[in-house]
Design an enzyme around this catalytic site. Structure first.
Site, PDB file in Angstrom:
ATOM      1  CB  SER A   5      -7.726  -0.313   2.351  1.00  0.00           C
ATOM      2  OG  SER A   5      -9.170  -0.421   2.869  1.00  0.00           O
ATOM      3  CG  HIS A  18      -5.604   3.526   3.108  1.00  0.00           C
ATOM      4  ND1 HIS A  18      -4.000   2.853   3.015  1.00  0.00           N
ATOM      5  CD2 HIS A  18      -6.394   2.899   3.749  1.00  0.00           C
ATOM      6  CE1 HIS A  18      -4.668   1.939   4.041  1.00  0.00           C
ATOM      7  NE2 HIS A  18      -5.665   1.655   3.741  1.00  0.00           N
ATOM      8  CE  LYS A  66      -4.746   1.909   7.369  1.00  0.00           C
ATOM      9  NZ  LYS A  66      -6.670   1.637   7.310  1.00  0.00           N
TER      10      LYS A  66
END
Ligand SMILES: *Cc1c(COP(=O)(O)O)cnc(C)c1O
Length: 394
Positions: free
Chosen positions: A183, A211, A242
């Protein structure tokens, strides 16, 4: 009045101030979107994990509102004593279909998912082998087990093989854990090599794709899909917080792992499950991803555009392979100062410094989203140029 003055904490806070890294939390006035309002001022938001803009999608909001009307706002209990609703089961089925996997087990967050899963699957007599740059939630998960641990140098396959070779035959189970997308730098794990080494030395594999979910692979199926490694990784973690745009986490795994986690994953046994509104919004989000990959395409287009513009200006944007764009400044205090200047020029980009990243590699980490318009990205680039020239960085 408090009982103690906690001087020992005051000294630590003073040290943060001396180091130039003391901060208060920014306060968002309204929704998290491509532009945000901070201190009454509208700015371009380069600091969100809302990769696809789904946090504000009308279909997700509608699903949450309808479900709250029917199920209420809270699940009311942990899953085992019947916080487990039909919509939780539906979300797991939907995610399993999306991820092309036998089973999916959901948690209240990606953090809980790592802590709960790692702690449940290894024990004394096992070895966890972890990339040195793995996410804090993996590190915390490992701390909660009685297994031994070994760290390999970041994405260094020779070092991973050295650890596997040294320990082969000494443990019941060896578990290799890596982030799918790292990340802070936006680089990818070398999954094909990791899977090959795992097979060679009889280890099992675990990829935290927080991610990568919604970002990598076909329709955002993740980094494992990107490398064509379905059925080659034992545990694939994703977050619903996310790109999926809501809240929660999950592990994609086989049937037997699912059954075991049902009995032993502590966040599921000892903490109330996902709220009904969140759960319904997650289902709607996964349905959108399965229907269309338009948002992924927009995300990658935007990221490419932004990176190219910053690169041309002479900024160091590292070696990212994803929409995560670190602009590396170096010195901690200078990085904080740069981020502050961007804010003055109408752009919010978080400064990320030690201990989140190694000393001397402070950066403003830019998170590009499908929700950004070209005009917003242009405004951001202009602010970087101005701040960079002000500070003699470019
Ligand atoms: C963000 C993140 C998590 C935590 O996910 P949440 O759903 O926000 O708790 C876990 N692992 C990695 C690699 C992450 O980037």
């Amino acid at each position: 009045m408090s009982v103690h003055d906690l001087k020992f904490l005051e000294e630590k806070v003073d040290q943060l101030k001396k180091d130039g890294v003391y901060r208060t939390l920014p306060v968002l006035e309204g929704k998290n979107s491509s532009t945000i309002v901070l201190d009454g001022k509208e700015m371009v938001n380069l600091s969100s994990n809302n990769y696809l803009g789904l946090a504000n999608h009308p279909k997700l909001k509608e699903a949450a509102i309808k479900t709250i009307e029917k199920y209420g706002v809270g699940a009311g209990a942990v899953r085992t004593i019947i916080g487990n609703m039909d919509i939780h089961e539906e979300l797991e089925k939907k995610l399993a279909e999306f991820k092309h996997t036998e089973r999916v087990f959901i948690y209240q967050s990606g953090y809980d998912c790592n802590v709960g899963t790692v702690q449940a699957i290894v024990e004394k007599g096992d070895l966890v082998i972890s990339d040195e740059l793995n996410h804090a939630s993996i590190i915390d998960g490992i701390r909660m087990t009685k297994a031994d641990k070994a760290i390999f140098k970041h994405s260094d396959m020779e070092d991973l093989e050295r650890v596997l070779k040294e320990n082969a035959g000494k443990y019941k189970t060896m578990l290799i854990i890596t982030d799918g997308v790292f990340s802070m730098d936006g680089d990818l794990a070398k999954l094909p090599e990791i899977v090959e080494l795992a097979e060679k030395y009889g280890a099992i594999t675990y990829v935290d794709d927080a991610h990568g979910s919604g970002v990598m692979g076909s329709h955002g199926r993740g980094t494992v899909d990107h490398f064509g490694l379905h059925d080659k990784v034992d545990f694939v973690i994703g977050t619903l917080s996310k790109a999926i745009g809501v809240k929660g986490g999950y592990v994609a795994c086989n049937e037997v792992a699912y059954q075991w986690l049902n009995h032993r994953a502590r966040p599921v046994l000892f903490s109330t499950t996902l709220s009904p509104g969140d759960t319904a919004a997650c289902i709607a989000s996964v349905e959108l991803l399965m229907e269309s990959d338009e948002l992924q395409k927009k995300l990658w287009d935007n990221a490419k555009y932004f990176k190219e513009r910053l690169g041309k200006l002479g900024f160091n944007t590292g070696h990212s392979e994803t929409p995560i764009t670190p602009v590396i400044i170096g010195d901690e205090a200078k990085t904080m100062e740069f981020s502050k200047k961007l804010r003055e020029y109408g752009v919010f980009g978080s400064a990320i410094v030690f201990p989140t990243v190694p000393k001397g590699t402070g950066r403003v980490r830019c998170m590009i989203s499908a929700a950004h318009s070209k005009e917003e990205l242009d405004k951001a680039v202009a602010a970087f140029e101005k701040a960079g020239k002000d500070m003699g960085i470019i």
